[in-house]
Scaffold this motif. Structure first.
Motif, mmCIF file in Angstrom:
data_model
loop_
_atom_site.group_PDB
_atom_site.id
_atom_site.type_symbol
_atom_site.label_atom_id
_atom_site.label_comp_id
_atom_site.label_asym_id
_atom_site.label_seq_id
_atom_site.Cartn_x
_atom_site.Cartn_y
_atom_site.Cartn_z
ATOM 1 N N THR A 55 0.832 -1.201 0.000
ATOM 2 C CA THR A 55 0.000 0.000 0.000
ATOM 3 C C THR A 55 0.869 1.255 0.000
ATOM 4 N N LYS A 56 0.239 2.356 -0.346
ATOM 5 C CA LYS A 56 0.926 3.645 -0.290
ATOM 6 C C LYS A 56 1.316 3.958 1.152
ATOM 7 N N GLN A 57 0.449 3.593 2.090
ATOM 8 C CA GLN A 57 0.729 3.840 3.513
ATOM 9 C C GLN A 57 1.992 3.111 3.962
ATOM 10 N N ALA A 58 2.147 1.866 3.566
ATOM 11 C CA ALA A 58 3.347 1.105 3.942
ATOM 12 C C ALA A 58 4.596 1.728 3.328
ATOM 13 N N LEU A 59 4.482 2.220 2.105
ATOM 14 C CA LEU A 59 5.610 2.887 1.465
ATOM 15 C C LEU A 59 5.943 4.185 2.196
#
Length: 197
Positions: A55-59
């Motif tokens: 996900t973008k959040q994990a990145l």
């Protein structure tokens, strides 16, 4: 030339993806950073970004963690206390003199975290970790008799964090105004005088 292990290839790919994410944040802001654009910038497909981060959040979390590790090199050689606190202050301001893309991205994301829910908790936790280390240094300095006993470690931690982040943002927004080589000594000396017994 030795072949890379699977772990080495994975680490190299993740480093390239985080660097690409930082470049996009600096160039165009958080909203324009998509997994597809990160993959393209790093020379990979969007699928590889999904595979490594999901996900973008994990990145974003990986980017935030990457920017803070090693920002003030050499500080680990100091024991907790006044010397380490002053080394952090001086080193942080000094490191802003040659601010990297990844550090610039961190500061921009930090500023944006106050109005962007996907960043708020992440940067709140990063700031609390920083304040915790600063508090520990003040408390150790009090215990060793080098910091005044009437100093409130929580207040010092909040103030130093705000000062360092504020100097960082000024460096990003107006690099010619902030003379980090001179300022690093000025700020460290102010804290030495404010805290010392």
């Amino acid at each position: 030339m030795a072949r890379l292990t699977q772990r080495e290839r994975r680490d190299r790919t993740e480093t390239a993806l985080v660097a690409a994410a930082a470049e996009l944040v600096v160039e165009s802001g958080l909203r324009s950073m998509t997994l597809a654009r990160v993959g393209e910038r790093a020379g990979y497909s969007r699928g590889i970004v999904n595979h490594h981060f999901g996900t973008k959040q994990a990145l974003l979390e990986a980017l935030a963690h990457a920017t803070q590790s090693g920002f003030v090199p050499g500080v680990d050689r100091f024991e907790p206390g006044l010397d380490r606190l002053l080394a952090v202050v001086e080193g942080y301001v000094g490191a802003l003199g040659d601010i990297s893309v990844i550090s610039r991205a961190f500061l921009l994301l930090w500023a944006e975290s106050s109005t962007t829910p996907e960043l708020t908790d992440l940067f709140r936790a990063r700031d609390e970790g920083f304040r915790s280390r600063l508090r520990a240094d003040v408390e150790a300095g009090i215990a060793e008799g080098r910091v005044r006993p009437d100093v409130a470690s929580d207040d010092v931690a909040v103030t130093i964090l705000g000062q360092l982040r504020g100097i960082g943002l000024q460096r990003v927004l107006a690099p010619d105004v902030v003379d980090t080589e001179r300022l690093r000594h000025v700020v460290a000396d102010q804290w030495r005088r404010a805290l010392s017994r």
